[in-house]
Design a protein around this motif. Structure first.
Motif, PDB file in Angstrom:
ATOM      1  N   TRP A  11       0.848  -1.182   0.000  1.00 55.13           N
ATOM      2  CA  TRP A  11       0.000   0.000   0.000  1.00 55.13           C
ATOM      3  C   TRP A  11       0.890   1.240   0.000  1.00 55.13           C
ATOM      4  CZ3 TRP A  11      -5.120   0.465  -0.615  1.00 55.13           C
ATOM      5  CH2 TRP A  11      -5.903  -0.674  -0.445  1.00 55.13           C
ATOM      6  N   ARG A  12       0.477   2.256  -0.739  1.00 54.42           N
ATOM      7  CA  ARG A  12       1.219   3.514  -0.816  1.00 54.42           C
ATOM      8  C   ARG A  12       0.256   4.687  -0.705  1.00 54.42           C
ATOM      9  NH1 ARG A  12       6.364   2.596  -2.557  1.00 54.42           N
ATOM     10  NH2 ARG A  12       6.744   0.550  -3.437  1.00 54.42           N
ATOM     11  N   VAL A  13       0.743   5.791  -0.125  1.00 52.06           N
ATOM     12  CA  VAL A  13      -0.039   7.019  -0.127  1.00 52.06           C
ATOM     13  C   VAL A  13       0.090   7.648  -1.510  1.00 52.06           C
ATOM     14  CG1 VAL A  13      -0.005   7.468   2.356  1.00 52.06           C
ATOM     15  CG2 VAL A  13       1.866   8.275   0.939  1.00 52.06           C
ATOM     16  N   ALA A  14      -0.709   8.656  -1.788  1.00 54.36           N
ATOM     17  CA  ALA A  14      -0.800   9.232  -3.131  1.00 54.36           C
ATOM     18  C   ALA A  14       0.547   9.683  -3.688  1.00 54.36           C
ATOM     19  CB  ALA A  14      -1.779  10.390  -3.128  1.00 54.36           C
ATOM     20  N   ASP A  15       1.479  10.125  -2.836  1.00 53.78           N
ATOM     21  CA  ASP A  15       2.779  10.586  -3.343  1.00 53.78           C
ATOM     22  C   ASP A  15       3.761   9.445  -3.591  1.00 53.78           C
ATOM     23  OD1 ASP A  15       3.637   9.881  -0.803  1.00 53.78           O
ATOM     24  OD2 ASP A  15       4.258  11.887  -0.222  1.00 53.78           O
ATOM     25  N   GLY A  16       3.321   8.196  -3.382  1.00 52.49           N
ATOM     26  CA  GLY A  16       4.158   7.036  -3.677  1.00 52.49           C
ATOM     27  C   GLY A  16       4.897   6.447  -2.490  1.00 52.49           C
TER      28      GLY A  16
ATOM     29  N   ILE B 261       3.223   2.646   2.944  1.00 53.50           N
ATOM     30  CA  ILE B 261       2.535   2.723   4.233  1.00 53.50           C
ATOM     31  C   ILE B 261       3.047   1.576   5.089  1.00 53.50           C
ATOM     32  CG2 ILE B 261       0.298   2.612   5.386  1.00 53.50           C
ATOM     33  CD1 ILE B 261      -0.912   3.721   2.787  1.00 53.50           C
ATOM     34  N   ASP B 262       3.576   1.908   6.256  1.00 53.61           N
ATOM     35  CA  ASP B 262       4.199   0.897   7.121  1.00 53.61           C
ATOM     36  C   ASP B 262       3.200   0.133   7.976  1.00 53.61           C
ATOM     37  OD1 ASP B 262       6.704   1.581   6.144  1.00 53.61           O
ATOM     38  OD2 ASP B 262       7.016   3.097   7.691  1.00 53.61           O
ATOM     39  N   THR B 263       2.050   0.735   8.284  1.00 50.03           N
ATOM     40  CA  THR B 263       1.054   0.054   9.105  1.00 50.03           C
ATOM     41  C   THR B 263       0.030  -0.621   8.202  1.00 50.03           C
ATOM     42  OG1 THR B 263      -0.257   2.065   9.268  1.00 50.03           O
ATOM     43  CG2 THR B 263       1.313   1.643  11.043  1.00 50.03           C
ATOM     44  N   PRO B 264      -0.613  -1.671   8.670  1.00 49.85           N
ATOM     45  CA  PRO B 264      -1.586  -2.370   7.821  1.00 49.85           C
ATOM     46  C   PRO B 264      -2.758  -1.461   7.444  1.00 49.85           C
ATOM     47  CG  PRO B 264      -1.076  -3.668   9.780  1.00 49.85           C
ATOM     48  CD  PRO B 264      -0.447  -2.327   9.967  1.00 49.85           C
ATOM     49  N   VAL B 265      -3.158  -1.516   6.186  1.00 52.04           N
ATOM     50  CA  VAL B 265      -4.361  -0.814   5.750  1.00 52.04           C
ATOM     51  C   VAL B 265      -5.543  -1.709   6.088  1.00 52.04           C
ATOM     52  CG1 VAL B 265      -5.647   0.040   3.753  1.00 52.04           C
ATOM     53  CG2 VAL B 265      -3.207   0.520   3.973  1.00 52.04           C
ATOM     54  N   LEU B 266      -6.489  -1.167   6.838  1.00 55.57           N
ATOM     55  CA  LEU B 266      -7.635  -1.950   7.286  1.00 55.57           C
ATOM     56  C   LEU B 266      -8.826  -1.829   6.350  1.00 55.57           C
ATOM     57  CD1 LEU B 266      -7.433  -1.038  11.071  1.00 55.57           C
ATOM     58  CD2 LEU B 266      -6.453  -3.026   9.904  1.00 55.57           C
ATOM     59  N   TYR B 267      -9.063  -0.610   5.852  1.00 57.49           N
ATOM     60  CA  TYR B 267     -10.241  -0.355   5.023  1.00 57.49           C
ATOM     61  C   TYR B 267      -9.893   0.546   3.856  1.00 57.49           C
ATOM     62  CZ  TYR B 267     -12.515  -1.991   9.252  1.00 57.49           C
ATOM     63  OH  TYR B 267     -12.875  -2.744  10.331  1.00 57.49           O
ATOM     64  N   TRP B 268     -10.663   0.429   2.780  1.00 53.23           N
ATOM     65  CA  TRP B 268     -10.526   1.311   1.635  1.00 53.23           C
ATOM     66  C   TRP B 268     -11.923   1.606   1.075  1.00 53.23           C
ATOM     67  CZ3 TRP B 268     -12.216   0.217  -3.271  1.00 53.23           C
ATOM     68  CH2 TRP B 268     -12.561  -1.096  -3.522  1.00 53.23           C
ATOM     69  N   ALA B 269     -12.036   2.715   0.350  1.00 53.52           N
ATOM     70  CA  ALA B 269     -13.293   3.096  -0.298  1.00 53.52           C
ATOM     71  C   ALA B 269     -12.977   3.831  -1.586  1.00 53.52           C
ATOM     72  CB  ALA B 269     -14.116   3.999   0.627  1.00 53.52           C
ATOM     73  N   HIS B 270     -13.871   3.717  -2.563  1.00 56.26           N
ATOM     74  CA  HIS B 270     -13.708   4.476  -3.796  1.00 56.26           C
ATOM     75  C   HIS B 270     -13.779   5.965  -3.481  1.00 56.26           C
ATOM     76  CE1 HIS B 270     -13.737   1.102  -6.551  1.00 56.26           C
ATOM     77  NE2 HIS B 270     -14.733   0.575  -5.846  1.00 56.26           N
ATOM     78  N   LEU B 271     -13.066   6.773  -4.251  1.00 58.00           N
ATOM     79  CA  LEU B 271     -13.144   8.220  -4.086  1.00 58.00           C
ATOM     80  C   LEU B 271     -14.538   8.705  -4.435  1.00 58.00           C
ATOM     81  CD1 LEU B 271      -9.782   9.275  -5.768  1.00 58.00           C
ATOM     82  CD2 LEU B 271     -10.291   9.215  -3.325  1.00 58.00           C
ATOM     83  N   PRO B 272     -15.059   9.689  -3.691  1.00 57.32           N
ATOM     84  CA  PRO B 272     -16.366  10.221  -4.057  1.00 57.32           C
ATOM     85  C   PRO B 272     -16.298  10.939  -5.397  1.00 57.32           C
ATOM     86  CG  PRO B 272     -15.392  11.455  -2.236  1.00 57.32           C
ATOM     87  CD  PRO B 272     -14.481  10.312  -2.518  1.00 57.32           C
ATOM     88  N   GLU B 273     -17.433  11.015  -6.074  1.00 59.28           N
ATOM     89  CA  GLU B 273     -17.473  11.667  -7.385  1.00 59.28           C
ATOM     90  C   GLU B 273     -17.376  13.177  -7.282  1.00 59.28           C
ATOM     91  OE1 GLU B 273     -20.797  10.368  -9.711  1.00 59.28           O
ATOM     92  OE2 GLU B 273     -20.427   8.272  -9.227  1.00 59.28           O
ATOM     93  N   GLY B 274     -17.794  13.745  -6.179  1.00 52.06           N
ATOM     94  CA  GLY B 274     -17.743  15.188  -6.001  1.00 52.06           C
ATOM     95  C   GLY B 274     -19.027  15.852  -6.462  1.00 52.06           C
ATOM     96  N   PRO B 275     -19.047  17.167  -6.415  1.00 57.07           N
ATOM     97  CA  PRO B 275     -20.283  17.883  -6.756  1.00 57.07           C
ATOM     98  C   PRO B 275     -20.636  17.756  -8.231  1.00 57.07           C
ATOM     99  CG  PRO B 275     -18.495  19.426  -6.354  1.00 57.07           C
ATOM    100  CD  PRO B 275     -17.970  18.052  -6.033  1.00 57.07           C
ATOM    101  N   ALA B 276     -21.918  17.774  -8.481  1.00 55.66           N
ATOM    102  CA  ALA B 276     -22.401  17.762  -9.863  1.00 55.66           C
ATOM    103  C   ALA B 276     -22.241  19.165 -10.439  1.00 55.66           C
ATOM    104  CB  ALA B 276     -23.864  17.328  -9.905  1.00 55.66           C
TER     105      ALA B 276
END
Length: 67
Positions: A43-48, A51-66
């Motif tokens: 697992w990596r953060v957006a800048d590459g 991540i040293d700790t286990p990732v427990l959960y993930w979710a799709h990015l929201p679409e944002g405002p219409a």
């Protein structure tokens, strides 16, 4: 106009996202969501940075405002 979106959290160990898909993540011990991705088995953060700790959960990015 206000728009609400439901964020569905997935168990990272049981249901990982597609490789290199940018998602919201929650790592062990954190209460904040971060933007990151799964690079193979790492697992990596957006800048590459890894991540040293286990990732427990993930979710799709929201679409944002219409428009």
């Amino acid at each position: 106009m206000t728009r609400a979106e439901l964020i569905e959290w997935h168990d990272a160990a049981e249901d990982p996202p597609d490789a290199d898909t940018t998602v919201l993540i929650i790592a062990g011990g954190d209460v904040e969501a971060w933007i990151g991705y799964l690079d193979g088995d790492q697992w990596r953060v957006a800048d590459g940075m890894p991540i040293d700790t286990p990732v427990l959960y993930w979710a799709h990015l929201p679409e944002g405002p219409a428009e």
